[in-house]
Design a protein around this motif. Structure first.
Motif, PDB file in Angstrom:
ATOM      1  N   GLY A  52      37.650  36.889  47.012  1.00 32.36           N
ATOM      2  CA  GLY A  52      36.681  38.012  46.847  1.00 32.36           C
ATOM      3  C   GLY A  52      37.085  39.394  46.946  1.00 32.36           C
ATOM      4  O   GLY A  52      37.540  39.954  45.597  1.00 32.36           O
ATOM      5  N   GLU A  53      37.237  39.986  47.843  1.00 36.21           N
ATOM      6  CA  GLU A  53      37.314  41.492  47.988  1.00 36.21           C
ATOM      7  C   GLU A  53      38.813  41.694  47.581  1.00 36.21           C
ATOM      8  O   GLU A  53      39.793  40.852  47.879  1.00 36.21           O
ATOM      9  CB  GLU A  53      37.103  41.984  49.158  1.00 36.21           C
ATOM     10  CG  GLU A  53      35.766  42.076  49.730  1.00 36.21           C
ATOM     11  CD  GLU A  53      34.886  43.070  48.750  1.00 36.21           C
ATOM     12  OE1 GLU A  53      35.610  44.053  48.558  1.00 36.21           O
ATOM     13  OE2 GLU A  53      33.722  42.900  48.566  1.00 36.21           O
ATOM     14  N   GLY A  54      39.011  42.705  46.547  1.00 38.65           N
ATOM     15  CA  GLY A  54      40.353  42.759  46.140  1.00 38.65           C
ATOM     16  C   GLY A  54      40.965  42.302  44.859  1.00 38.65           C
ATOM     17  O   GLY A  54      41.925  42.495  44.145  1.00 38.65           O
ATOM     18  N   ASN A  55      39.896  41.359  44.400  1.00 43.03           N
ATOM     19  CA  ASN A  55      40.103  40.866  43.092  1.00 43.03           C
ATOM     20  C   ASN A  55      40.368  41.536  41.952  1.00 43.03           C
ATOM     21  O   ASN A  55      41.168  41.549  40.983  1.00 43.03           O
ATOM     22  CB  ASN A  55      39.097  39.653  43.021  1.00 43.03           C
ATOM     23  CG  ASN A  55      39.293  38.467  41.949  1.00 43.03           C
ATOM     24  OD1 ASN A  55      40.537  37.844  42.017  1.00 43.03           O
ATOM     25  ND2 ASN A  55      38.612  38.551  40.791  1.00 43.03           N
ATOM     26  N   ASP A  56      39.422  42.622  41.970  1.00 46.80           N
ATOM     27  CA  ASP A  56      39.708  43.795  41.193  1.00 46.80           C
ATOM     28  C   ASP A  56      40.810  44.542  41.167  1.00 46.80           C
ATOM     29  O   ASP A  56      41.577  44.714  40.073  1.00 46.80           O
ATOM     30  CB  ASP A  56      38.478  44.829  41.267  1.00 46.80           C
ATOM     31  CG  ASP A  56      38.480  45.397  42.801  1.00 46.80           C
ATOM     32  OD1 ASP A  56      38.788  44.576  43.710  1.00 46.80           O
ATOM     33  OD2 ASP A  56      37.988  46.614  42.795  1.00 46.80           O
ATOM     34  N   LEU A  57      41.469  44.562  42.292  1.00 54.42           N
ATOM     35  CA  LEU A  57      43.069  45.186  42.326  1.00 54.42           C
ATOM     36  C   LEU A  57      43.968  44.502  41.597  1.00 54.42           C
ATOM     37  O   LEU A  57      44.729  45.018  40.929  1.00 54.42           O
ATOM     38  CB  LEU A  57      43.433  45.568  43.791  1.00 54.42           C
ATOM     39  CG  LEU A  57      42.246  46.456  44.775  1.00 54.42           C
ATOM     40  CD1 LEU A  57      42.840  46.491  46.142  1.00 54.42           C
ATOM     41  CD2 LEU A  57      42.160  47.660  44.014  1.00 54.42           C
ATOM     42  N   VAL A  58      43.717  43.157  41.745  1.00 52.01           N
ATOM     43  CA  VAL A  58      45.098  42.303  40.995  1.00 52.01           C
ATOM     44  C   VAL A  58      44.516  42.257  39.749  1.00 52.01           C
ATOM     45  O   VAL A  58      45.550  42.300  38.716  1.00 52.01           O
ATOM     46  CB  VAL A  58      44.508  40.728  41.539  1.00 52.01           C
ATOM     47  CG1 VAL A  58      45.495  39.824  40.792  1.00 52.01           C
ATOM     48  CG2 VAL A  58      44.718  40.483  43.022  1.00 52.01           C
ATOM     49  N   CYS A  59      43.144  42.310  39.072  1.00 51.32           N
ATOM     50  CA  CYS A  59      43.052  42.555  37.957  1.00 51.32           C
ATOM     51  C   CYS A  59      43.721  43.908  37.114  1.00 51.32           C
ATOM     52  O   CYS A  59      44.068  43.685  36.101  1.00 51.32           O
ATOM     53  CB  CYS A  59      41.308  42.849  37.540  1.00 51.32           C
ATOM     54  SG  CYS A  59      40.631  41.151  37.762  1.00 51.32           S
ATOM     55  N   LYS A  60      43.524  45.021  37.893  1.00 52.23           N
ATOM     56  CA  LYS A  60      44.008  46.131  37.404  1.00 52.23           C
ATOM     57  C   LYS A  60      45.685  46.074  37.352  1.00 52.23           C
ATOM     58  O   LYS A  60      46.214  46.543  36.275  1.00 52.23           O
ATOM     59  CB  LYS A  60      43.714  47.411  38.585  1.00 52.23           C
ATOM     60  CG  LYS A  60      44.298  48.855  38.100  1.00 52.23           C
ATOM     61  CD  LYS A  60      43.317  49.147  37.226  1.00 52.23           C
ATOM     62  CE  LYS A  60      43.572  50.750  36.538  1.00 52.23           C
ATOM     63  NZ  LYS A  60      43.050  51.167  35.643  1.00 52.23           N
ATOM     64  N   ALA A  61      46.311  45.345  38.262  1.00 57.47           N
ATOM     65  CA  ALA A  61      47.689  45.282  38.236  1.00 57.47           C
ATOM     66  C   ALA A  61      48.112  44.315  37.043  1.00 57.47           C
ATOM     67  O   ALA A  61      49.110  44.502  36.359  1.00 57.47           O
ATOM     68  CB  ALA A  61      48.281  44.669  39.492  1.00 57.47           C
ATOM     69  N   ALA A  62      47.264  43.314  36.880  1.00 55.47           N
ATOM     70  CA  ALA A  62      47.409  42.381  35.600  1.00 55.47           C
ATOM     71  C   ALA A  62      47.368  43.126  34.243  1.00 55.47           C
ATOM     72  O   ALA A  62      47.978  42.639  33.382  1.00 55.47           O
ATOM     73  CB  ALA A  62      46.195  41.209  35.647  1.00 55.47           C
ATOM     74  N   GLU A  63      46.534  44.105  34.277  1.00 52.68           N
ATOM     75  CA  GLU A  63      46.519  45.025  32.920  1.00 52.68           C
ATOM     76  C   GLU A  63      47.742  45.512  32.604  1.00 52.68           C
ATOM     77  O   GLU A  63      48.215  45.680  31.512  1.00 52.68           O
ATOM     78  CB  GLU A  63      45.414  45.905  33.081  1.00 52.68           C
ATOM     79  CG  GLU A  63      44.072  45.371  33.025  1.00 52.68           C
ATOM     80  CD  GLU A  63      42.678  46.412  33.247  1.00 52.68           C
ATOM     81  OE1 GLU A  63      43.298  47.732  33.505  1.00 52.68           O
ATOM     82  OE2 GLU A  63      41.770  45.962  33.265  1.00 52.68           O
ATOM     83  N   TYR A  64      48.320  46.002  33.758  1.00 49.16           N
ATOM     84  CA  TYR A  64      49.592  46.848  33.845  1.00 49.16           C
ATOM     85  C   TYR A  64      50.674  45.740  33.197  1.00 49.16           C
ATOM     86  O   TYR A  64      51.525  46.143  32.076  1.00 49.16           O
ATOM     87  CB  TYR A  64      50.179  47.484  35.022  1.00 49.16           C
ATOM     88  CG  TYR A  64      51.350  48.106  35.014  1.00 49.16           C
ATOM     89  CD1 TYR A  64      51.406  49.469  34.573  1.00 49.16           C
ATOM     90  CD2 TYR A  64      52.510  47.684  35.458  1.00 49.16           C
ATOM     91  CE1 TYR A  64      52.645  50.091  34.700  1.00 49.16           C
ATOM     92  CE2 TYR A  64      53.714  48.213  35.691  1.00 49.16           C
ATOM     93  CZ  TYR A  64      53.761  49.572  34.976  1.00 49.16           C
ATOM     94  OH  TYR A  64      55.132  49.991  35.085  1.00 49.16           O
TER      95      TYR A  64
END
Length: 410
Positions: A52-64
């Motif tokens: 849950g929490e932090g999933n958005d951070l992983v998404c941001k790094a995956a975009e990179y």
């Protein structure tokens, strides 16, 4: 050619107390999903698992990471994927956030897994077939074996795989028989004793011959009582595993595991902190003949190498949506084959991707077809959900890695 890369934050709240363990009491099963859109119209889907929490951070790094793939043909990408993986995982700025662990490594897993999915779809075959049909040289070219050279060089990996080619055909019947599963949902931590009892009966009726109970209670007597319930219902011939999810310190683990010997556990999983290799080595000796299983929270091939070198792990639970994806999963599997240690993956993917990988492990690498964890809670969210009938995973036939989510394909 990959014309664009998109990333999605997919979260799935669970019903009741499903998914609960001694550390993670209220999980939200979540995926950071990378999608590679090919100009042929195909979309490669891959993901990493979070709670849950932090999933958005992983998404941001995956975009990179995903930006490095735009404009490339998937066959070009996969022809020497090991070199690309090394390049991305050692990005001069992102590497500081790891290295090879945490948010950035989960993000790399998401993108890596999307590459393998698109590769299989482009060739029109399930991922397991793509992998078992590759030559040893082609497999090794997809791997980054850096920092493993003291144990496994590229040449040694190729020879290991070539050695299994001679008996490969003898292991092909698994495709018709299906791969055995085990039920990990009988005894989530917050379940009542009565629900655990009923779930054990249900698992037996469904054909499972192995099941797992969550332990790690503040009162060890609760763990002991519940473990005896499972053994009582399951009978002496069913494999019963216990999972502490890192709850105990070393003295607690020694004391409680010795008290649990009476139920004859097949393994005790994640008994203490996942970075503490020395503690696991001490524990393994102190509680023998009980065996240890670990890997759910081991982030990379280096720490797996250390665990294998220590002799503390009897089962390795490397998870392709926790380490750097399929590529690193295969590298760890090769190390385990060298050491003669079974690979029994943790399934943050709910078994969707790993049903392909265990077939490759068995057929191409000669790993024992022991069993694969089964968690049913997200089946309804997949386009092609894993099929478990009579306690056995049926071999997937649809091209790709079975990781397409319905919410992203409507």
């Amino acid at each position: 050619m990959i014309r664009k890369v998109t990333v999605a934050d997919a979260r799935f709240p669970l019903e009741g107390d499903a998914g609960s363990d001694a550390i993670h009491r209220d999980p939200i099963y979540s995926y950071a999903v990378a999608q590679l859109h090919d100009d042929s119209g195909l979309v490669g889907s891959g993901f990493a698992f979070t709670l849950g929490e932090g999933n958005d951070l992983v998404c941001k790094a995956a975009e990179y990471y995903g930006r490095a793939l735009q404009g490339k043909d998937i066959e070009e990408v996969m022809a020497n994927f090991g070199a690309l993986f090394l390049q991305l995982s050692n990005d001069q700025q992102f590497r500081w956030l790891g290295p090879h662990k945490g948010v950035v490594h989960l993000a790399l897993a998401s993108v890596t897994n999307a590459c393998y999915d698109l590769w299989a779809k482009k060739r029109g075959v399930p991922l397991w077939k793509l992998l078992i049909d590759l030559s040893p040289e082609q497999i090794v070219s997809t791997l980054d074996l850096s920092y493993l050279e003291d144990e496994l060089t590229a040449a040694q990996a190729i020879e290991l795989l070539k050695g299994q080619q001679l008996t490969k055909e003898s292991r092909m019947p698994i495709l018709e028989q299906g791969y055995p599963g085990y039920d990990t949902s009988i005894g989530w931590f917050n379940y009542s004793d009565e629900l655990v009892r009923e779930n054990c009966k249900k698992a037996l009726a469904e054909g499972f011959t192995a099941m797992k109970l969550k332990v790690g209670s503040a009162d060890p007597q609760r763990d002991i009582r519940r473990a005896h319930i499972v053994r009582e219902v399951a009978g002496p011939d069913v494999k019963v595993m216990l999972d502490a999810n890192q709850q105990w310190n070393l003295p607690q683990a020694i004391a409680i595991c010795n008290k649990l010997k009476g139920i004859d556990p097949y393994w005790v999983e994640e008994p203490t902190h996942p970075d503490d290799v020395n503690a696991h080595a001490t524990l393994a000796k102190a509680i023998a003949p009980i065996k240890l299983a670990l890997g759910e929270h081991v982030p990379n091939k280096i720490i797996f190498k250390n665990y294998l070198q220590s002799g503390s792990a009897s089962f390795i639970q490397v998870d392709a949506v926790r380490v750097g994806g399929v590529s690193e999963f295969i590298a760890v599997s090769l190390l385990c084959k060298k050491y003669g240690v079974p690979v029994v993956p943790h399934v943050g993917d709910m078994g969707q991707l790993h049903q392909h990988l265990v077939l490759f492990n068995h057929i191409a690498m000669g790993h024992e077809a022991l069993f694969l964890e089964h968690i049913p809670h997200l089946q309804k969210h997949f386009v092609n959900p894993a099929q478990i009938i009579g306690g056995v995973y049926k071999t997937p036939q649809v091209p790709g890695s079975s990781c397409d989510l319905l919410i992203l394909n409507n």
